[in-house]
Motif scaffolding. Structure first.
Motif, mmCIF file in Angstrom:
data_model
loop_
_atom_site.group_PDB
_atom_site.id
_atom_site.type_symbol
_atom_site.label_atom_id
_atom_site.label_comp_id
_atom_site.label_asym_id
_atom_site.label_seq_id
_atom_site.Cartn_x
_atom_site.Cartn_y
_atom_site.Cartn_z
ATOM 1 N N GLN B 37 0.866 -1.176 0.000
ATOM 2 C CA GLN B 37 0.000 0.000 0.000
ATOM 3 C C GLN B 37 0.904 1.228 0.000
ATOM 4 N N GLN B 38 0.558 2.218 -0.789
ATOM 5 C CA GLN B 38 1.357 3.439 -0.783
ATOM 6 C C GLN B 38 0.475 4.675 -0.731
ATOM 7 N N PHE B 39 0.765 5.522 0.261
ATOM 8 C CA PHE B 39 0.127 6.829 0.351
ATOM 9 C C PHE B 39 1.018 7.841 -0.360
ATOM 10 N N PRO B 40 0.457 8.962 -0.808
ATOM 11 C CA PRO B 40 1.266 9.959 -1.517
ATOM 12 C C PRO B 40 2.494 10.386 -0.716
ATOM 13 N N SER B 41 3.623 10.399 -1.384
ATOM 14 C CA SER B 41 4.894 10.849 -0.811
ATOM 15 C C SER B 41 5.363 10.008 0.372
ATOM 16 N N GLN B 42 4.879 8.786 0.477
ATOM 17 C CA GLN B 42 5.349 7.882 1.519
ATOM 18 C C GLN B 42 5.876 6.603 0.886
ATOM 19 N N GLY B 43 6.692 5.877 1.639
ATOM 20 C CA GLY B 43 7.208 4.620 1.134
ATOM 21 C C GLY B 43 6.137 3.548 1.112
ATOM 22 N N PRO B 44 6.218 2.613 0.168
ATOM 23 C CA PRO B 44 5.262 1.504 0.145
ATOM 24 C C PRO B 44 5.275 0.751 1.469
ATOM 25 N N ARG B 45 4.089 0.327 1.876
ATOM 26 C CA ARG B 45 3.951 -0.392 3.147
ATOM 27 C C ARG B 45 3.456 -1.791 2.878
ATOM 28 N N PHE B 46 4.153 -2.782 3.398
ATOM 29 C CA PHE B 46 3.766 -4.181 3.217
ATOM 30 C C PHE B 46 2.391 -4.428 3.814
ATOM 31 N N ILE B 47 1.525 -5.115 3.037
ATOM 32 C CA ILE B 47 0.201 -5.473 3.544
ATOM 33 C C ILE B 47 0.125 -6.960 3.840
ATOM 34 N N ILE B 48 0.409 -7.781 2.831
ATOM 35 C CA ILE B 48 0.209 -9.213 2.979
ATOM 36 C C ILE B 48 0.985 -9.945 1.899
ATOM 37 N N GLN B 49 1.333 -11.177 2.190
ATOM 38 C CA GLN B 49 2.087 -11.994 1.243
ATOM 39 C C GLN B 49 1.599 -13.429 1.302
ATOM 40 N N GLY B 50 1.582 -14.083 0.139
ATOM 41 C CA GLY B 50 1.144 -15.480 0.130
ATOM 42 C C GLY B 50 1.737 -16.256 -1.017
ATOM 43 N N TYR B 51 1.588 -17.570 -0.932
ATOM 44 C CA TYR B 51 2.068 -18.447 -2.009
ATOM 45 C C TYR B 51 0.886 -19.169 -2.674
ATOM 46 N N LYS B 52 -0.006 -19.698 -1.840
ATOM 47 C CA LYS B 52 -1.194 -20.337 -2.387
ATOM 48 C C LYS B 52 -2.310 -20.319 -1.347
ATOM 49 N N THR B 53 -3.474 -20.663 -1.756
ATOM 50 C CA THR B 53 -4.716 -20.703 -0.960
ATOM 51 C C THR B 53 -5.025 -19.349 -0.353
#
Lengths: 115, 109
Positions: B37-53
């Protein structure tokens, strides 16, 4: 929790000047990535370091160089600055490699303006 | 690197569930799917990660079908502060992230 620290947060330079951006990764993170995000653009990868060695190289101009130091902080050196170098520069770090996946944690960025 | 395709923009209202789908037809066996997720003028922020299901954390869920050629980020009960750009990225571990065009989510009152 500690986050990635970048300094300075804002920098204004003239054309043909040099600039140095600094990145302090999250403690115990050993990999650092640099990204450039121009106005209205998506972040673009520049270069990365793992255990103080360059691990990957992206669209980094020859005028730019970077290194990672023994304390794992990294510096991006930019010379002969051009107007088109005006952008947000993000540093990201990731933790030691213990498995197949990792997560990159981004800093707040340095906004470079070249006049 | 697997290329991703996601909608340029989406609109929603506060309190609604938002689902953003990303297609990645040529995902490799050792690639993971990560959303930022990225807000204006801010660094991207990790939300979620997955491989399957399905993967769920305190802020979102990630649904990945068996063929892994797409994924859906689900944000329950969005608020105005969820207005941001959402990026879907596909990469193997410890590799650089290639950001494509993200999805601009606008949440209205």
């Amino acid at each position: 929790a500690a986050g990635v620290i970048q300094s300075p947060r804002h920098l204004i330079k003239e054309k043909r000047e040099t600039a140095t951006l600094k990145c302090y990764p999250i403690p115990r993170h050993d990999t650092v990535y640099w990204y450039q995000q121009g106005p209205g653009q998506d972040p673009q990868f520049l270069i990365s370091f793992y255990e103080k060695m360059q691990s990957d190289k992206g669209s980094i101009p020859d005028r730019f160089s970077a290194q990672q130091f023994s304390d794992y902080h990294s510096e991006l050196n930019m010379s002969s600055l051009e107007l088109g170098d005006s952008a947000l520069y993000f540093c990201a770090s990731s933790p030691p490699r213990t498995g197949g996946r990792d997560t990159q944690y981004f800093g707040p960025g340095t906004r470079l303006t070249v006049l | 690197l697997a290329k991703t395709t996601q909608p340029i923009s989406m609109d929603s209202y506060e309190g609604q569930e938002v689902n953003i789908t990303c297609s990645h037809n040529n995902i490799a066996t050792n690639d993971y799917i990560t959303w930022y997720q990225q807000f204006p003028s801010q660094g991207p922020r990790f939300i979620i990660q997955g491989y399957k299901t399905k993967v769920t954390n305190e802020v979102a869920s990630l649904f990945i079908p068996a063929d892994r050629k797409s994924s859906t980020l689900s944000l329950p009960r969005v608020s105005l502060s969820d207005t941001a750009v959402y990026y879907c990225l596909v990469a193997k571990g410890y590799s650089t992230l290639t950001f494509g065009k993200g999805t601009m989510l606008l949440v209205s009152p």
